[in-house]
Design an enzyme around this catalytic site. Structure first.
Site: not given
Ligand code: GLN
Length: 536
Positions: A382, A508, A510
């Site tokens: 992410c 994600h 995970e």
């Molecule tokens: N801050 C980034 C976004 O909002 C990544 C978010 C995250 O890592 N969950 O896109």
């Protein structure tokens, strides 16, 4: 439907969630269909707007729920997907009751905690339980008995016992039995007090699960039985375990699941924990060693990265690897680069997890550059994916000052920018791009090798994404976006062709990793890190 209600006494952080998940696992291993509900007595609608530094990771469900990390334990232990409605907060309950009142649905009556708020709680518990089609619903009531916030939920549980009947409801109270004094005597008084508190609310626990650092002594068990009005075999010793996945086995040695079945009037079926026992023993007996560096902002509180840590452990167990995680502070990396790069150089793989905001971002970018140049296995998740794009833009594509507009709104090269549908949004709660989304994977790529399929669903939680205007300037220089949204507009997986393992995902992975079914991406990362370990 049978309901097993789990309450907690003495203090928070006793592992109620793990106890709930572990008992659920045992009942499942006896052939029952089990589901679980987490009650969080706070006023937030969900955990989405909460600080991970205080509350730990925000777990994301398939349907985009942003929920307390216990939900992750439930999904991992039970190997099921849960939905938003399996999390009930005071905020949701009051929001519903007040909205109904505004719509005039209470027909002029005075709206009160009893019956209206409590009825809404019961409606939600029953609704989620019945919809799941399970035989047994585990209901964990968050907080500690005695807290003002949890009162309406305990009242709902009390009423449910009356309405559903004693063989369809069971109360389990999780408490702490500390040891103190020169000979480390186990003290039962805190348990006695918290059970007394619970009984004042009209709930008598059927089973008491006692957390302690050494197995419960006969004397302590006898006292708890006498003062708390349960038989001695209903006092369960849950001694501390090194590995959370051992907890079901510890509880089973205390005959917990057959006791629960008997109390719920269910026929006792043989237990099958074969796969689970094998997984636990793989974790204990792994013969190879891999050290993974995780560069994050919240490393003093590792619960922030719980699902990543668990996903790494699942993959490690599968690959006969004993995992060591080095938690590296991104901010310190910015300040004392030399020393920390040395720390990184002792790692066989680097992970940059999800994150928000500018703090520590440059430290993470340094770590990405290091992993890219030194050909060390890298996994970006992410925010880690977005920063990998920033690093590549600056240092390979020559886009000086490139950045994400989340970090620098005035960057000359906004390679990561807000999702178009996010512009103009005012509310922060529940408004990110959330939950499982389809990803199309290009054949012949590393991502395809990893997933072995063209279409996958993975969970998301983000507001920013790769700015499509920059794609022509980024791709082609050994960088490939091998996974995209079905219409091809959103970049989902990035890989470098001139690197042994440099993979980053906008999603994600995970959240979907399970102890006996690791996430393919984590599996591949651990395999690559193992190669690196054997090489070094
Ligand atoms: N801050 C980034 C976004 O909002 C990544 C978010 C995250 O890592 N969950 O896109």
């Amino acid at each position: 439907m049978k309901y097993v209600m789990v309450t907690g006494g003495v203090m928070s952080g006793l592992g109620k969630g793990l106890t709930t998940a572990s008992l659920g696992k045992l009942l499942q291993a006896r052939g029952l269909k089990v589901t679980a509900i987490k009650i969080d007595p706070y006023l937030n609608m969900d955990a989405g707007t909460m600080n991970p530094f205080e509350h730990g990771e925000i777990f994301v469900t398939e349907d985009g729920g942003e929920i307390d990390l216990d939900m992750g334990h439930y999904e991992r232990f039970l190997d099921i997907n849960l939905t938003k409605d399996h999390n009930i907060t005071t905020g949701q309950v009051y929001y519903e009751v007040i909205s109904k009142e505004r719509r005039g649905e209470y027909l002029g009556r005075t709206v009160q905690i009893i019956p209206h708020v409590v009825d809404e709680i019961k409606r939600r518990i029953r609704g989620a339980a019945l919809k799941s089609g399970a035989d047994i619903c585990m209901v964990e009531i968050g907080g500690t008995v005695g807290d003002m916030e949890s009162m309406p939920f305990l009242e709902a549980a009390r009423q449910m016992r009356l309405e559903e009947g004693p063989t369809n409801t069971l109360f389990i109270h999780v408490t702490l039995v500390p040891s103190s004094g020169p000979v480390g005597e186990q003290k039962t008084k805190p348990t006695q007090h918290s059970v007394k508190e619970l009984r004042q609310l009209g709930i008598s626990p059927d089973i008491i699960v006692c957390r302690s650092d050494t197995p419960l002594t006969t004397e302590a068990r006898r006292k708890i039985s006498l003062f708390c009005n349960v038989w001695e075999n209903e006092v369960i010793s849950a001694v501390d375990v090194e590995n959370i996945y051992e907890l079901p086995l510890v509880l089973e040695r205390e005959n917990l699941s057959s006791l629960v079945l008997q109390k719920l009037g269910l026929r006792s079926m043989d237990i099958d924990l074969g796969d689970w026992i094998e997984m636990v023993s793989r974790m204990a007996n792994a013969s190879k060693h891999v050290r993974v560096g995780l560069v994050g902002k919240y490393i003093r509180f590792t619960d922030t990265y719980l699902s990543i840590y668990e996903a790494l452990r699942h993959a490690a167990a599968k690959n006969d690897v004993k995992l060591e995680v080095k938690w590296i502070s991104a901010e310190r990396l910015e300040r004392t680069t030399e020393a920390l790069l040395k720390e990184l150089s002792e790692c066989h793989g680097v992970i940059i997890p999800g994150g928000f905001g500018p703090r520590g971002a440059e430290g993470k970018i340094l770590a990405i550059k290091w992993a890219r140049e030194k050909l060390v296995p890298f996994l970006g998740l992410c925010f880690g994916f977005q920063l990998a794009v920033v690093e590549f833009s600056r240092n390979v594509a020559g886009l000086e000052g490139a950045n994400s507009t989340e970090i620098d709104p005035f960057t000359p090269h906004p390679v990561i920018d807000l999702l178009p549908e996010q512009r103009g949004l005012k509310d922060l709660g529940g408004t990110m791009r959330l939950g499982a989304q389809e990803i199309v994977i290009e054949k012949g790529t590393k991502a395809f090798q990893i997933y072995q399929r063209e279409r996958v669903y993975e969970r998301h939680r983000h507001r920013y994404e790769v700015n499509p205007e920059y794609l022509p300037l980024l791709t082609g220089k050994n960088l490939l976006f091998s996974g995209k949204s079905p219409e091809g507009r959103r970049m989902e997986i990035l890989e470098l062709s001139d690197h042994p393992f440099f993979i980053a995902t906008q999603f994600h992975p995970e959240f979907k990793s399970r102890p006996t079914r690791p996430s393919p991406i984590f599996d591949a990362f651990i395999k690559a890190a193992l190669c690196q370990a054997l090489r070094s």
